[in-house]
Design an enzyme around this catalytic site. Sequence first.
Site, PDB file in Angstrom:
ATOM      1  N   SER A  35      -2.948   7.378   0.620  1.00  0.00           N
ATOM      2  CA  SER A  35      -1.840   7.233  -0.310  1.00  0.00           C
ATOM      3  C   SER A  35      -1.544   8.584  -0.957  1.00  0.00           C
ATOM      4  CB  SER A  35      -2.201   6.177  -1.357  1.00  0.00           C
ATOM      5  OG  SER A  35      -1.062   5.819  -2.087  1.00  0.00           O
ATOM      6  N   ASN A  36      -0.801   8.598  -2.027  1.00  0.00           N
ATOM      7  CA  ASN A  36      -0.535   9.852  -2.734  1.00  0.00           C
ATOM      8  C   ASN A  36      -0.413   9.578  -4.224  1.00  0.00           C
ATOM      9  OD1 ASN A  36       2.367   9.342  -3.410  1.00  0.00           O
ATOM     10  ND2 ASN A  36       2.470   9.208  -1.187  1.00  0.00           N
TER      11      ASN A  36
END
Length: 224
Positions: free
Chosen positions: A35-36
Amino acid sequence: EKGTADDNLSKIAGKNILISLGGTFEEIDPIRGISNRSSGRMGFELARVFAEKGAEVSLITGPTQQIIEHSNVIRYDVKNAAQMYDKTVECFENCDIAILSAAVADYTPKSTFDTKLKKKTDNLVVELVPTKDILAELGRRKKENQILVGFALETDNELENAKEKLTRKKLDCIVLNSLNDQGAGFNVPTNKVTILDAKGNIYNSDLKSKYEVALDISEKILNL
Ligand code: CTP
């Protein structure tokens, strides 16, 4: 500046606005993924601003803690880049303005494991394959009366890269997030942006609340 805030208010009532936001989650196994750091906050503030101006907002969001309650907002929750692609392309068909603020993964695991990966002593290699560029696809599909807005986050050659993205993805406008300013960027309540449009206008906002930045962005878009 062509329009005043009041002119713009009448322009926007009843228009369909698509806003994508948040980061995507690319699954590796049932427990883990890639993810980020996007919180989706900027996108939620944009949705709030447009809904308050009387637009019909379709919100397409990756996994996020944010909530929004407004009768003008329909929310679609998606998880990964492929799901975000499908929903965004579908909603684009009938929208007047699309604002893609989502931090979509550029790569996703080639295959996902059905069961939890067990720890071993040797190295683990996860092969990543490119995802589809949603913004570029909308640029290709865009009809004359539709407005397309992208976001960019750069660490170097900011303006140059943003201009190049604006042209290459056939955008009407691009919002450049600066990571070089304290108080701007991920998971903070404030932001500072540069807004560039296809006519060559450039606007630099001060550091202010994300809601106020969203107001600025909406005004620039409506002036297009
Ligand atoms: N974007 C998208 N689909 C992707 C990746 C990005 O629609 N698969 C959109 C984002 O929502 C954002 C814009 O593209 O509006 C900019 O994303 P960015 O990652 O900065 O652009 P890239 O084209 O991926 O360029 P680069 O990674 O080379 O900076």
